[in-house]
Design an enzyme around this catalytic site. Structure first.
Site, short mmCIF file in Angstrom:
data_model
loop_
_atom_site.label_atom_id
_atom_site.label_comp_id
_atom_site.label_asym_id
_atom_site.label_seq_id
_atom_site.Cartn_x
_atom_site.Cartn_y
_atom_site.Cartn_z
N ARG A 242 -8.17 -60.51 16.50
CA ARG A 242 -8.44 -59.07 16.56
C ARG A 242 -7.66 -58.37 15.46
NH1 ARG A 242 -12.13 -60.30 19.26
NH2 ARG A 242 -12.80 -59.51 21.30
N GLU A 270 -15.72 -51.41 12.85
CA GLU A 270 -16.86 -52.32 12.80
C GLU A 270 -18.13 -51.58 13.20
OE1 GLU A 270 -16.03 -55.81 15.14
OE2 GLU A 270 -14.31 -56.39 13.90
N HIS A 289 -17.52 -60.44 12.05
CA HIS A 289 -17.18 -60.64 13.47
C HIS A 289 -18.23 -61.53 14.14
CE1 HIS A 289 -14.90 -58.67 17.07
NE2 HIS A 289 -15.12 -59.96 17.27
#
Length: 331
Positions: A242, A270, A289
């Site tokens: 993360r 994001e 991601h």
């Protein structure tokens, strides 16, 4: 088999298509009557479906399980999360009422570890730099030093599920591995074939530093300007965990010097903005991601969920049960 269960499955159609394949669907239908909710975040629909339910299957975007919601769950005994982290919807009320929780995050550990390994090899061999150079028309211009895995020390921050899978891959390939994790014991480190380290020593001595720590208050920006400055010239940072773990402005400032490289799958914002400075840096490898997003991973999440419900139905121990104490140490 015990009496058939009433199962509420709260997941979007797209999530169900990815995660609950034919095998998992048949498995669940053999275990009980399945009520499907298309919007996992619709608290009104959930409270209407909960009366009489024995099992609730949650997914991404799950409704927070507050007292007001759980007051409708007169028979609920098991919450089976068909993804990874449950922190966004599990409340203290869940544990106060004695509900059991399990989750399918183990399915994500191997694919994320594989991407971390791919990042590690790419960084050691400077593949990201060569790729940028060749797209710009160059050929071995200013070739940076390359290194092999077995001659490099790899530092792992966090012996989490994914961290352990990554460690096993590294050790199998002959890498020297050091680990920083305050919960890692000497015995467990010996089992994994690694050496425990302080964070500062790990940063100072590793060719590649890979982050696999959870998102806890104490891990917020654990890698900042001071920590990045400890990394040797030519070393690299991998983050498939993360962005919470890294002070992103500090990382960007360090990367702009060209002194270290990085491979990143997670970001503060994001989707990553089109004008993000990360996109312009030849010493940075980027993915959107997607580290866990294999077809097999998603299907395994559904299979783990069904298997856990079956264990619950026949009175066997759950393989991936979460306790309140364990949850406090998880991301």
């Amino acid at each position: 088999m015990a009496e058939k269960l009433r199962i509420v499955l709260a997941a979007t159609p797209s999530f169900r298509d990815m995660v609950f394949g034919a095998t998992s669907v048949a498995w669940l239908e053999a275990l009980g009557d399945v009520v499907v909710l298309d919007d996992p975040g619709d608290a009104t629909a959930l409270t209407a479906a909960l009366p009489g339910a024995d099992v609730l299957i949650t997914s991404w975007g799950a409704t927070p399980l507050t007292a007001e919601v759980l007051d409708h769950a007169d028979r609920l005994r098991l919450i089976a999360h068909s993804a990874s982290s449950v922190k966004h919807f599990v409340t203290d009320e869940v544990f106060r009422r004695g509900l059991r929780i399990t989750q399918a995050g183990q399915a994500m550990a191997e694919p994320v570890a594989e991407v971390s390994l791919a990042f590690t090899l790419s960084l050691l061999h400077r593949i990201q730099r060569f790729d940028h150079q060749m797209h710009d028309g160059a050929w071995r211009d200013a070739a940076p030093p390359q290194h092999g895995l077995t001659s490099s020390r790899i530092g792992v921050v966090g012996a989490s599920r994914t961290g352990v899978e990554y460690i096993r891959m590294l050790v199998a390939l002959g890498a020297e591995v050091v680990v920083y994790d305050p919960y890692l014991t000497d015995d467990r480190a010996a089992q994994l074939g690694v050496r425990r380290s302080t964070l500062d020593d790990l940063l100072r001595t590793s060719s590649v530093v890979a982050l696999h720590a959870p998102t806890l208050p104490e891990t917020h920006h654990m890698i900042g300007a001071r920590e990045l400055a400890l990394m040797p010239d030519g070393s690299s940072l991998v983050n498939t965990a993360r962005s919470w773990l890294i002070d992103s402005p500090a990382l960007l400032a360090e990367l702009r010097t060209g002194r270290i490289d990085a491979a990143l799958d997670v970001f503060d914002e994001e989707p990553l903005p089109a004008d993000s400075p990360y996109r312009t840096l030849a010493n940075v490898l980027l993915t959107p991601h997607q580290a866990a997003a294999t077809v097999e991973c998603y299907l395994e999440m559904g299979e783990i969920t069904a298997a856990e419900i079956e264990r619950f139905a026949v009175g066997e121990p759950l393989e991936y049960e979460l306790t309140e104490a364990a949850l406090a140490r998880m991301g």
